[in-house]
Scaffold this motif. Structure first.
Motif, PDB file in Angstrom:
ATOM      1  N   LEU A  34       0.791  -1.232   0.000  1.00 54.46           N
ATOM      2  CA  LEU A  34       0.000   0.000   0.000  1.00 54.46           C
ATOM      3  C   LEU A  34       0.824   1.283   0.000  1.00 54.46           C
ATOM      4  O   LEU A  34       0.284   2.348   0.275  1.00 54.46           O
ATOM      5  CB  LEU A  34      -0.943  -0.008   1.209  1.00 54.46           C
ATOM      6  N   GLY A  35       2.123   1.194  -0.286  1.00 52.77           N
ATOM      7  CA  GLY A  35       2.896   2.400  -0.514  1.00 52.77           C
ATOM      8  C   GLY A  35       3.720   2.900   0.654  1.00 52.77           C
ATOM      9  O   GLY A  35       3.740   2.318   1.732  1.00 52.77           O
ATOM     10  N   GLY A  61       2.350   5.639  -2.193  1.00 55.40           N
ATOM     11  CA  GLY A  61       1.868   6.473  -1.104  1.00 55.40           C
ATOM     12  C   GLY A  61       2.315   7.915  -1.272  1.00 55.40           C
ATOM     13  O   GLY A  61       2.949   8.281  -2.276  1.00 55.40           O
ATOM     14  N   ASN A  62       2.009   8.740  -0.292  1.00 54.33           N
ATOM     15  CA  ASN A  62       2.342  10.161  -0.398  1.00 54.33           C
ATOM     16  C   ASN A  62       3.842  10.403  -0.485  1.00 54.33           C
ATOM     17  O   ASN A  62       4.308  11.272  -1.241  1.00 54.33           O
ATOM     18  CB  ASN A  62       1.740  10.939   0.773  1.00 54.33           C
ATOM     19  N   CYS A 110      -5.822   1.637  -1.283  1.00 55.86           N
ATOM     20  CA  CYS A 110      -5.464   3.055  -1.256  1.00 55.86           C
ATOM     21  C   CYS A 110      -4.424   3.244  -0.160  1.00 55.86           C
ATOM     22  O   CYS A 110      -4.242   2.369   0.691  1.00 55.86           O
ATOM     23  CB  CYS A 110      -6.673   3.948  -1.027  1.00 55.86           C
ATOM     24  N   HIS A 111      -3.765   4.384  -0.168  1.00 53.76           N
ATOM     25  CA  HIS A 111      -2.749   4.616   0.866  1.00 53.76           C
ATOM     26  C   HIS A 111      -3.352   5.299   2.091  1.00 53.76           C
ATOM     27  O   HIS A 111      -3.201   4.818   3.211  1.00 53.76           O
ATOM     28  CB  HIS A 111      -1.595   5.460   0.327  1.00 53.76           C
ATOM     29  N   GLY A 112      -4.007   6.419   1.878  1.00 53.14           N
ATOM     30  CA  GLY A 112      -4.653   7.143   2.974  1.00 53.14           C
ATOM     31  C   GLY A 112      -6.149   6.897   2.958  1.00 53.14           C
ATOM     32  O   GLY A 112      -6.691   6.123   3.740  1.00 53.14           O
ATOM     33  N   ASP A 117      -3.941  10.726  -0.443  1.00 54.65           N
ATOM     34  CA  ASP A 117      -2.865   9.893   0.111  1.00 54.65           C
ATOM     35  C   ASP A 117      -2.240  10.512   1.361  1.00 54.65           C
ATOM     36  O   ASP A 117      -1.287   9.968   1.913  1.00 54.65           O
ATOM     37  CB  ASP A 117      -1.788   9.595  -0.941  1.00 54.65           C
ATOM     38  N   THR A 118      -2.796  11.638   1.818  1.00 57.68           N
ATOM     39  CA  THR A 118      -2.262  12.292   3.019  1.00 57.68           C
ATOM     40  C   THR A 118      -3.276  12.373   4.162  1.00 57.68           C
ATOM     41  O   THR A 118      -2.970  12.939   5.216  1.00 57.68           O
ATOM     42  CB  THR A 118      -1.774  13.722   2.699  1.00 57.68           C
TER      43      THR A 118
END
Length: 247
Positions: A34-35, A61-62, A110-112, A117-118
């Motif tokens: 997931l980054g 990710g971010n 998703c990452h976030g 992503d933040t």
């Protein structure tokens, strides 16, 4: 269907290696990632080589986005430390990854959150810096347009699983390589798990239900902490050694 869920490795090759070995012991060969693969004062190049060889289904990710979008001279210390170790081939690999994706037909990555992503999904930060669990209504708002039965997110580094009223499951596997950190947004705060172990999850679908097993894996965290000291990051060193950001 059975696979591992990895997130937030942050250049910790020693922790990643321990997770890969544990996956093998659990007879799990497939994984999603997931980054936030590399950012940190550790072993970004070794981590990149391992991940590219594994070829897991991945999103960025971010911090991965920063590595390919921001000029190096404008990066923060952790991102710049990773950038200086990575090759053009590694950066091209990041560029080819999507921000979100659906895999296995019913698993959303998703990452976030699906749209950011933040942004933290399963936690919230108050103006005072207090971190709390997100309320159900807050979680549901972010999940409105996602039909997948299993929704995977990272970013907060905190292992959690939620069952939504409609039966969907949201899972954060925790962080493979960074058990505690501080941030200034949306207010100055600390995220800390209280253990130096590498964290990931194994999920399996049985009789139409998702079963989650969280794995907390001891590894050579003192050696990872020593890398942070060598690179002048005593905050990272303490977090890696103890799982706490605050002393």
């Amino acid at each position: 269907m059975k696979f591992a869920v990895l997130a937030d490795i942050h250049g910790n090759a020693l922790a990643l290696q321990a997770v890969l070995q544990d996956m093998q012991s659990q007879c799990v060969s497939e994984a999603v990632n997931l980054g936030d693969f590399f950012s940190g004062p550790l072993q970004a190049r070794d981590t990149a080589d391992m991940l590219m060889a594994q070829d897991f289904l991945s999103i960025r990710g971010n911090h991965d986005r920063i590595l390919i979008e921001q000029p190096p001279e404008e990066m923060g210390l952790s991102d710049r430390a990773a950038f200086d170790q990575l090759s053009p081939q590694h950066l091209q690999w990041i560029k080819a990854l999507p921000a979100t994706r659906t895999v296995f037909e019913e698993v959303f990555l998703c990452h976030g959150t699906p749209s950011s992503d933040t942004t933290y999904w399963l936690e919230r930060v108050e103006d005072t810096g207090t971190v709390r669990a997100a309320k159900l209504a807050e979680v549901l708002k972010e999940a409105e347009d996602i039909s997948a039965s299993l929704i995977l997110c990272g970013h907060t580094h905190i292992p959690r699983v939620l069952r939504l009223p409609d039966g969907r499951t949201i899972l954060n596997p925790g962080s493979v390589g960074c058990p505690a950190y501080d941030d200034i947004a949306p207010a100055p705060h600390h995220m800390q798990t209280g253990t130096p172990n590498a964290s990931y999850a194994i999920v399996e679908k049985q009789n139409g239900e998702w079963i989650t097993t969280f794995r907390s894996i001891p590894y050579a965290s003192d050696a990872a902490s020593a890398y942070a000291v060598q690179n002048g990051r005593h905050d990272w060193a303490h977090a890696l050694r103890t799982g706490w950001f605050e002393r």
